[in-house]
Design a protein around this motif. Sequence first.
Motif, short mmCIF file in Angstrom:
data_model
loop_
_atom_site.label_atom_id
_atom_site.label_comp_id
_atom_site.label_asym_id
_atom_site.label_seq_id
_atom_site.Cartn_x
_atom_site.Cartn_y
_atom_site.Cartn_z
N GLU A 68 96.62 -10.48 71.67
CA GLU A 68 95.88 -11.26 70.99
C GLU A 68 94.69 -11.03 70.97
O GLU A 68 93.84 -10.33 71.93
N GLN A 72 92.39 -11.33 63.17
CA GLN A 72 92.87 -12.18 61.98
C GLN A 72 92.07 -11.80 60.81
O GLN A 72 90.66 -11.87 60.94
N THR A 96 97.52 -10.16 59.06
CA THR A 96 97.29 -9.56 60.04
C THR A 96 96.67 -8.12 59.95
O THR A 96 96.31 -7.83 58.85
N CYS A 110 92.84 -17.97 63.18
CA CYS A 110 93.25 -18.39 61.89
C CYS A 110 92.61 -19.79 61.59
O CYS A 110 92.77 -20.64 62.45
N VAL A 118 104.88 -14.90 61.40
CA VAL A 118 104.13 -14.24 62.71
C VAL A 118 104.16 -15.50 63.86
O VAL A 118 104.18 -16.63 63.44
N TYR A 120 102.15 -17.40 66.88
CA TYR A 120 100.68 -17.44 67.22
C TYR A 120 100.33 -18.35 68.65
O TYR A 120 101.55 -18.62 69.20
N ILE A 125 96.90 -14.73 66.23
CA ILE A 125 98.12 -14.13 65.95
C ILE A 125 98.41 -13.25 67.21
O ILE A 125 97.73 -12.73 67.67
N TYR A 127 100.64 -10.11 68.59
CA TYR A 127 101.06 -8.76 68.14
C TYR A 127 101.99 -8.32 69.09
O TYR A 127 101.71 -8.26 70.33
#
Length: 577
Positions: A68, A72, A96, A110, A118, A120, A125, A127
């Motif tokens: 993270e 974003q 993304t 965000c 996605v 959070y 976001i 990954y």
Amino acid sequence: MKKLFVKLGVCFALLLSMLTSFTGVVFASNEGVSVDKNTTGLSDAKYQATFVFDASNLSKEVDNVQLEGGFQFIKESDDHLYEENKGSNSGINWYTAYEYQDGMYPTGGCGNKDRTDVKYNGGYILYDMKEDNQIYSVTLPLPSTEYFYGYYVTYSDGTAEVVQDPANPSKSNSINGHDATWSYFYVGDKSDALKGQEYIYPSQRTGKQVYETYTAYDGTSNEVGVYLPAGYENGQDYKTIYLAHGNGGNETEWTQLGSAGNIVENLVAEGKLADCVVVSLNNSHFSGTGFNTSSNKILADDVVNNVIPFIENNFKVSRKADDRAYLGLSAGGVASSTVMELEPDSFGAFGIVSAATQVEESTFTDELIAKLKTKKIYLSAGTVDFGLINSIFKASLVDFYMPQLDKCGIKYTFEKQNGAHDWNTWRGAFTTFAKDILWNPETVTYHLTIDTKVTKGEEFIIKTNIPTTKYKDLFIDEQMVSMDYEVDENGYVMFKLSKEFTSNLGVGKHNVRCVALNGEANGEFEVINKVVAQNKTNKTNKTSTSVKTGDNTSLVEYTALMFMSGYFVLRKRIYLK
């Protein structure tokens, strides 16, 4: 057999590249983050960053690791909706890193979490990373700027936490252990940086970050960060910028996540800012502050009565108020506006970014208004920044603070940054503040120390009083000379012109100009022909010396004869061509 292994290696590399292109995942053995040209086949980003994390070193059993950070993005074409909707993110989509397109920019977190495709953590976001024997890795395509990041670790017992990259932790203050909370890294350079981020990259000019302890207004010990510019030891009476962080921040953030030192050094190198000392405050040391002037008075008292005297007694900075500036972000913007209202005589310029103190009519007396009309005031916020408009704290700029300044006839500069309530906004704002609002470099007349006559074909030394951090170019007869300088015992620039170099200079006078970032030094020297000694011609103690001069049209020979009486008789013979 050797050829077979080579072919197998090539095939494996191609397969790995294809997997990366389709999944955004790459296995690697070296921990940390590495940046390369984008080969993922995903997004319009010019670069890619590969993150590798070894979970085996954690103290608890790990179930999963995700990435993270500031990954974003929104479309620039959509950001107008935020202000038009009075601070609402309605109609704005967040994307993304894999979906990045030219015309987008990062926003820290965000503004909404409407997407179901996605995951959070808060506004960030998450990954997914690929795991291989407790080594987690992922590759993201990214445009050029500075990014913060951490690893969201989920443990087998159900707990989770965000940890910094152990291979790339932020730098800490050794006095109190404070750090920037996130790991961070740079992508790209000035030539392809996103708007507002051109000056954030590490500079060839390198200063020094130190941390110091001072006695705060309440008698407790507190720390400040002090960035000393390159060549600090050779200067004096430096301008000073005081920087305040946001809620929960500390004195280490501005020079790391905010790249304040890099920004100053790059601007100074381009002649767009006078040399500065940067002081980063630790306002989190104090409790009870809010969004009104009265609760932030302690911050104004502390910086004016404690921090400034400490800095001016321990560092080579100017004591003039006009040579000081104060800028703060978010809660630091509230602090900055409070200092501006309560202590306007202490600074010559104020930067209020992403928030301001709540307007109190009684504070804006005729006396204060008159003083603020003489100050440089800069206001800024991100395009999708809750400090821009319709703040629930009544501390936003467009609808609360700017109308008050307008009502009082107080002039200011306002600028929106591509960003949200995040470091992209704050770095961009600080860059404009330093470049366009603060001090231009003062012109200095430097001096050269040179011999007025130089013998052709002999080494020639040019000494200056220009600090190495200020040197830019050397010109002889207005032709730029590409030559490495040396440093004398005082830390100043000097040049040694080689025998070969002076051999190529014509006989006669030449001008020399040494250009610095904030001035120049000028001088003149004359090249003369070399004296040629002749052999003795007889045994009567007769010696001859020939000197060629000017345009070589004549030869002057001096002959000295020594007699037994000890007196000299000079005989001069002139031969004309």
